[in-house]
Design a protein around this motif. Structure first.
Motif, PDB file in Angstrom:
ATOM      1  N   MET A 121       0.845  -1.182   0.000  1.00 11.78           N
ATOM      2  CA  MET A 121       0.000   0.000   0.000  1.00 11.78           C
ATOM      3  C   MET A 121       0.887   1.240   0.000  1.00 11.78           C
ATOM      4  SD  MET A 121      -3.121   0.759   2.666  1.00 11.78           S
ATOM      5  CE  MET A 121      -3.820  -0.853   2.430  1.00 11.78           C
ATOM      6  N   ALA A 122       0.772   2.048  -1.020  1.00 14.16           N
ATOM      7  CA  ALA A 122       1.649   3.204  -1.152  1.00 14.16           C
ATOM      8  C   ALA A 122       1.333   4.262  -0.117  1.00 14.16           C
ATOM      9  CB  ALA A 122       1.510   3.790  -2.554  1.00 14.16           C
ATOM     10  N   VAL A 123       2.367   4.909   0.380  1.00 13.57           N
ATOM     11  CA  VAL A 123       2.226   5.956   1.359  1.00 13.57           C
ATOM     12  C   VAL A 123       2.569   7.280   0.707  1.00 13.57           C
ATOM     13  CG1 VAL A 123       2.936   6.820   3.616  1.00 13.57           C
ATOM     14  CG2 VAL A 123       2.815   4.364   3.209  1.00 13.57           C
ATOM     15  N   SER A 124       1.712   8.304   0.903  1.00 10.23           N
ATOM     16  CA  SER A 124       1.942   9.611   0.314  1.00 10.23           C
ATOM     17  C   SER A 124       3.253  10.206   0.829  1.00 10.23           C
ATOM     18  CB  SER A 124       0.774  10.541   0.662  1.00 10.23           C
ATOM     19  OG  SER A 124       1.080  11.870   0.277  1.00 10.23           O
ATOM     20  N   GLN A 125       3.963  10.935  -0.065  1.00  6.82           N
ATOM     21  CA  GLN A 125       5.203  11.590   0.308  1.00  6.82           C
ATOM     22  C   GLN A 125       4.976  13.006   0.817  1.00  6.82           C
ATOM     23  OE1 GLN A 125       8.315  10.046   0.404  1.00  6.82           O
ATOM     24  NE2 GLN A 125       6.885   8.335   0.185  1.00  6.82           N
ATOM     25  N   ASP A 126       3.716  13.449   0.826  1.00  8.71           N
ATOM     26  CA  ASP A 126       3.422  14.763   1.366  1.00  8.71           C
ATOM     27  C   ASP A 126       3.660  14.782   2.872  1.00  8.71           C
ATOM     28  OD1 ASP A 126       2.636  15.657  -1.106  1.00  8.71           O
ATOM     29  OD2 ASP A 126       0.511  15.239  -0.771  1.00  8.71           O
ATOM     30  N   THR A 127       4.040  15.938   3.369  1.00  9.12           N
ATOM     31  CA  THR A 127       4.070  16.150   4.816  1.00  9.12           C
ATOM     32  C   THR A 127       2.758  16.830   5.187  1.00  9.12           C
ATOM     33  OG1 THR A 127       6.469  16.317   4.917  1.00  9.12           O
ATOM     34  CG2 THR A 127       5.238  17.325   6.709  1.00  9.12           C
ATOM     35  N   ILE A 128       2.042  16.233   6.108  1.00  9.88           N
ATOM     36  CA  ILE A 128       0.706  16.721   6.459  1.00  9.88           C
ATOM     37  C   ILE A 128       0.734  17.391   7.829  1.00  9.88           C
ATOM     38  CG2 ILE A 128      -0.524  15.030   5.043  1.00  9.88           C
ATOM     39  CD1 ILE A 128      -0.933  13.340   7.570  1.00  9.88           C
ATOM     40  N   PHE A 129      -0.236  18.250   8.067  1.00 10.46           N
ATOM     41  CA  PHE A 129      -0.346  18.915   9.364  1.00 10.46           C
ATOM     42  C   PHE A 129      -1.817  19.124   9.695  1.00 10.46           C
ATOM     43  CE2 PHE A 129      -0.250  22.301   6.215  1.00 10.46           C
ATOM     44  CZ  PHE A 129      -1.264  23.166   6.633  1.00 10.46           C
ATOM     45  N   ALA A 130      -2.112  19.262  10.988  1.00 10.97           N
ATOM     46  CA  ALA A 130      -3.492  19.493  11.418  1.00 10.97           C
ATOM     47  C   ALA A 130      -3.496  19.901  12.881  1.00 10.97           C
ATOM     48  CB  ALA A 130      -4.352  18.243  11.217  1.00 10.97           C
ATOM     49  N   LEU A 131      -4.530  20.620  13.267  1.00 10.30           N
ATOM     50  CA  LEU A 131      -4.789  20.875  14.675  1.00 10.30           C
ATOM     51  C   LEU A 131      -5.332  19.588  15.282  1.00 10.30           C
ATOM     52  CD1 LEU A 131      -5.121  22.874  17.093  1.00 10.30           C
ATOM     53  CD2 LEU A 131      -7.445  23.302  16.232  1.00 10.30           C
ATOM     54  N   SER A 132      -4.671  19.075  16.291  1.00  9.18           N
ATOM     55  CA  SER A 132      -5.037  17.764  16.845  1.00  9.18           C
ATOM     56  C   SER A 132      -5.629  17.837  18.244  1.00  9.18           C
ATOM     57  CB  SER A 132      -3.796  16.850  16.871  1.00  9.18           C
ATOM     58  OG  SER A 132      -3.303  16.633  15.580  1.00  9.18           O
ATOM     59  N   SER A 133      -5.825  19.042  18.766  1.00 10.72           N
ATOM     60  CA  SER A 133      -6.222  19.150  20.176  1.00 10.72           C
ATOM     61  C   SER A 133      -7.656  19.608  20.396  1.00 10.72           C
ATOM     62  CB  SER A 133      -5.283  20.125  20.898  1.00 10.72           C
ATOM     63  OG  SER A 133      -5.231  21.367  20.212  1.00 10.72           O
ATOM     64  N   GLY A 134      -8.473  19.646  19.353  1.00 13.37           N
ATOM     65  CA  GLY A 134      -9.871  19.958  19.569  1.00 13.37           C
ATOM     66  C   GLY A 134     -10.203  21.421  19.335  1.00 13.37           C
ATOM     67  N   SER A 135     -11.407  21.807  19.789  1.00 12.62           N
ATOM     68  CA  SER A 135     -11.971  23.114  19.464  1.00 12.62           C
ATOM     69  C   SER A 135     -11.234  24.248  20.166  1.00 12.62           C
ATOM     70  CB  SER A 135     -13.453  23.148  19.839  1.00 12.62           C
ATOM     71  OG  SER A 135     -13.622  22.925  21.224  1.00 12.62           O
ATOM     72  N   LEU A 136     -11.332  25.418  19.564  1.00 16.39           N
ATOM     73  CA  LEU A 136     -10.706  26.631  20.081  1.00 16.39           C
ATOM     74  C   LEU A 136     -11.796  27.590  20.582  1.00 16.39           C
ATOM     75  CD1 LEU A 136      -8.198  27.212  17.127  1.00 16.39           C
ATOM     76  CD2 LEU A 136      -7.729  26.070  19.305  1.00 16.39           C
ATOM     77  N   PRO A 137     -11.422  28.541  21.459  1.00 13.55           N
ATOM     78  CA  PRO A 137     -10.093  28.723  22.060  1.00 13.55           C
ATOM     79  C   PRO A 137      -9.832  27.716  23.167  1.00 13.55           C
ATOM     80  CG  PRO A 137     -11.620  30.312  22.977  1.00 13.55           C
ATOM     81  CD  PRO A 137     -12.385  29.554  21.919  1.00 13.55           C
ATOM     82  N   SER A 138      -8.551  27.545  23.475  1.00 12.86           N
ATOM     83  CA  SER A 138      -8.156  26.626  24.537  1.00 12.86           C
ATOM     84  C   SER A 138      -6.843  27.118  25.127  1.00 12.86           C
ATOM     85  CB  SER A 138      -7.993  25.209  23.984  1.00 12.86           C
ATOM     86  OG  SER A 138      -7.008  25.177  22.960  1.00 12.86           O
ATOM     87  N   GLY A 139      -6.482  26.591  26.291  1.00 10.22           N
ATOM     88  CA  GLY A 139      -5.239  26.994  26.910  1.00 10.22           C
ATOM     89  C   GLY A 139      -4.040  26.620  26.081  1.00 10.22           C
ATOM     90  N   VAL A 140      -4.083  25.433  25.504  1.00 13.46           N
ATOM     91  CA  VAL A 140      -2.987  24.939  24.665  1.00 13.46           C
ATOM     92  C   VAL A 140      -3.591  24.325  23.413  1.00 13.46           C
ATOM     93  CG1 VAL A 140      -1.064  23.321  24.488  1.00 13.46           C
ATOM     94  CG2 VAL A 140      -1.490  24.495  26.647  1.00 13.46           C
ATOM     95  N   ALA A 141      -2.981  24.573  22.280  1.00 14.17           N
ATOM     96  CA  ALA A 141      -3.369  23.936  21.022  1.00 14.17           C
ATOM     97  C   ALA A 141      -2.183  23.134  20.509  1.00 14.17           C
ATOM     98  CB  ALA A 141      -3.791  24.979  19.988  1.00 14.17           C
ATOM     99  N   ILE A 142      -2.451  21.924  20.044  1.00 10.23           N
ATOM    100  CA  ILE A 142      -1.386  21.059  19.537  1.00 10.23           C
ATOM    101  C   ILE A 142      -1.551  20.899  18.036  1.00 10.23           C
ATOM    102  CG2 ILE A 142      -0.359  18.764  19.634  1.00 10.23           C
ATOM    103  CD1 ILE A 142      -1.334  18.545  22.501  1.00 10.23           C
ATOM    104  N   VAL A 143      -0.531  21.324  17.308  1.00 11.44           N
ATOM    105  CA  VAL A 143      -0.498  21.147  15.856  1.00 11.44           C
ATOM    106  C   VAL A 143       0.465  20.003  15.564  1.00 11.44           C
ATOM    107  CG1 VAL A 143       0.058  22.187  13.634  1.00 11.44           C
ATOM    108  CG2 VAL A 143      -1.010  23.563  15.433  1.00 11.44           C
ATOM    109  N   ARG A 144      -0.033  18.999  14.871  1.00  6.92           N
ATOM    110  CA  ARG A 144       0.775  17.805  14.582  1.00  6.92           C
ATOM    111  C   ARG A 144       1.207  17.816  13.127  1.00  6.92           C
ATOM    112  NH1 ARG A 144      -1.979  12.126  15.821  1.00  6.92           N
ATOM    113  NH2 ARG A 144      -1.302  12.607  17.940  1.00  6.92           N
TER     114      ARG A 144
END
Length: 442
Positions: free
Chosen positions: A1-24
């Motif tokens: 199964m081929a894996v994309s060579q793109d580097t992906i990103f997303a907010l992974s910590s849920g809805s905003l606003p929040s004390g801390v936001a985690i971008v993966r």
């Protein structure tokens, strides 16, 4: 199964606003991206306080940055996390900055987990367990999902697959290497007892499917009875809010309403239904039809009546499953004794009998507190593939007169069915097993 060579990103910590936001981030450009926006790559798995800059060197925020080199990461690729402040403007600026970098793009729904599966970090059962863990609302749902996400159910299926592979290896050894001194005659006959045991193991496992469905999807309890028996009042009392309209007019409830409760760690879905009676009202008749359908699909039915002399059996003559006969409006009775045929007496006005009712409902929930592991099938695809595997093993056991090659093919199909559950359907290298067992070619 081929894996994309793109580097992906997303907010992974849920809805905003929040004390801390985690971008993966995940992908081959993780290191380069960290060097560009943070100035350096932190030591693996060590949090570092670093600035997060845009392409022009402007500091957007400062936060903890972590780097997880592949393959020892969640996705199996180089991954990173930016733990920044959770203001909407801050997160928007960081995501926009990442999207402007070459080779980076926003992740699609579930893409991090998909890459973990494609890179062999998780199988399908574990991926499903992770999704259930995120959605879990009760303790038993959490336990079931955690068991699956941790790979315990997959380990069980893998052990079964190994037994099938070993059995096929023994058959191949007899068919292909019968002239070798290291392979005793009729070696394949020694594996059929284990295949009979495996068949029974799968049968026992499938018997827990009903429990798995209840834990994951909820225990359906239907409140049924004649009009004005107190069904809607009971639903509102247990929900602690007004879900259903309550009036003295018979036939007020015309549709099936429900509320979810957490009872003893289980999700219990309580359904209020239209009153059971003969009526010429076409809308009410449709409500009663839906009531009968809900009763047929229920795990438990609460039959309610304010009349102790009612014909309880006649209330749901076509339903043969578990039921509790509940006498309502006990505060209006002059005596306190429980009439014959009544399981619980309650009053939503005084609260009398409500604890006893919940205890009685809890008695119908699965007992998983005795140390039983929650390695239970929960999805239709689990059941379907396990049943296919069971059928193929049964066919292999019955195909003795047809020859070992036919029996081996049935076992191959059984292993393939198991592989579809976990997503591991690669071709097994049977010769590796054979040589390790018999030292053939020495």
């Amino acid at each position: 199964m081929a894996v994309s060579q793109d580097t992906i990103f997303a907010l992974s910590s849920g809805s905003l606003p929040s004390g801390v936001a985690i971008v993966r981030l995940s992908g081959p450009r993780c290191r380069q991206t960290l060097e560009t926006i943070c100035g350096r790559v932190p030591a693996p798995r060590r949090a570092s306080l670093l600035p997060v800059r845009d392409g022009g060197g402007l500091v957007l925020d400062e936060g903890l940055v972590l780097f997880f080199p592949g393959p020892g990461s969640f996705t199996g690729e180089d991954t990173a996390e930016l733990q920044i402040h959770g203001g909407r403007a801050t997160v928007k600026a960081v995501l926009s900055m990442l999207g402007a970098l070459e080779g980076l793009r926003a992740a699609e729904a579930g893409e991090f987990s998909r890459r973990a599966f494609q890179n062999g970090r998780m199988d399908l059962v574990a991926v499903e367990g992770l999704a259930d863990l995120i959605a879990a609302e009760t303790e038993m749902q959490r336990r079931l999902a955690a068991e699956h996400a941790a790979g315990h159910l997959s380990a069980l299926y893998d052990s079964w697959a190994k037994r099938l592979t070993h059995a096929r290896a023994m058959i191949e050894a007899e068919l292909d290497f019968a002239d070798e001194d290291d392979v005793p005659g009729s070696v394949a006959s020694t594996i059929w007892q284990d295949m009979q045991g495996l068949k029974q193991d799968i049968v026992n496992h499938l018997a827990g499917a009903h429990v798995g469905e209840i834990v994951r999807d909820g225990f359906n309890v239907v409140i049924a009875g004649p009009p004005n028996a107190g069904k809607s009042s009971l639903l509102n009392y247990l929900a602690q809010r007004d879900i259903a309209i309550v009036t003295d007019v018979p036939g007020t409830t015309r549709d099936v309403l429900h509320v979810d409760l957490d009872l003893l760690g289980y999700a219990v879905r309580l359904h209020d239904t239209a009153g059971l009676r003969d009526t010429d009202d076409i809308v009410e008749r449709e409500g009663i039809r839906r009531t009968q359908r809900s009763i047929a699909e229920a795990h438990l039915v609460l039959l309610l009546s304010s009349d102790p002399d009612i014909d309880w059996a006649g209330l749901s003559a076509d339903y043969t499953g578990p039921r509790l006969r509940v006498l309502t409006k006990s505060d209006e009775r002059a005596d306190a004794w429980t009439p014959d045929g009544v399981d619980v007496m309650i009053s939503v006005t005084s609260g009398e009998g409500m604890t006893a009712l919940l205890d009685a409902v809890g008695g119908f929930l699965p007992d998983l507190e005795s140390g039983q592991a929650l390695s239970l099938p929960t999805r239709d695809r689990h059941f379907s593939n396990l049943r296919d595997a069971l059928g193929h093993i049964g066919s292999a056991l019955d195909a003795g007169p047809l020859g070992l090659d036919i029996q081996a093919e049935y076992l191959r199909l059984a292993g393939h069915a198991l592989g579809r559950v976990t997503g591991r359907v690669d071709v097994e290298n049977l010769l590796d097993v054979i040589f390790s067992e018999f030292c053939i070619g020495k």
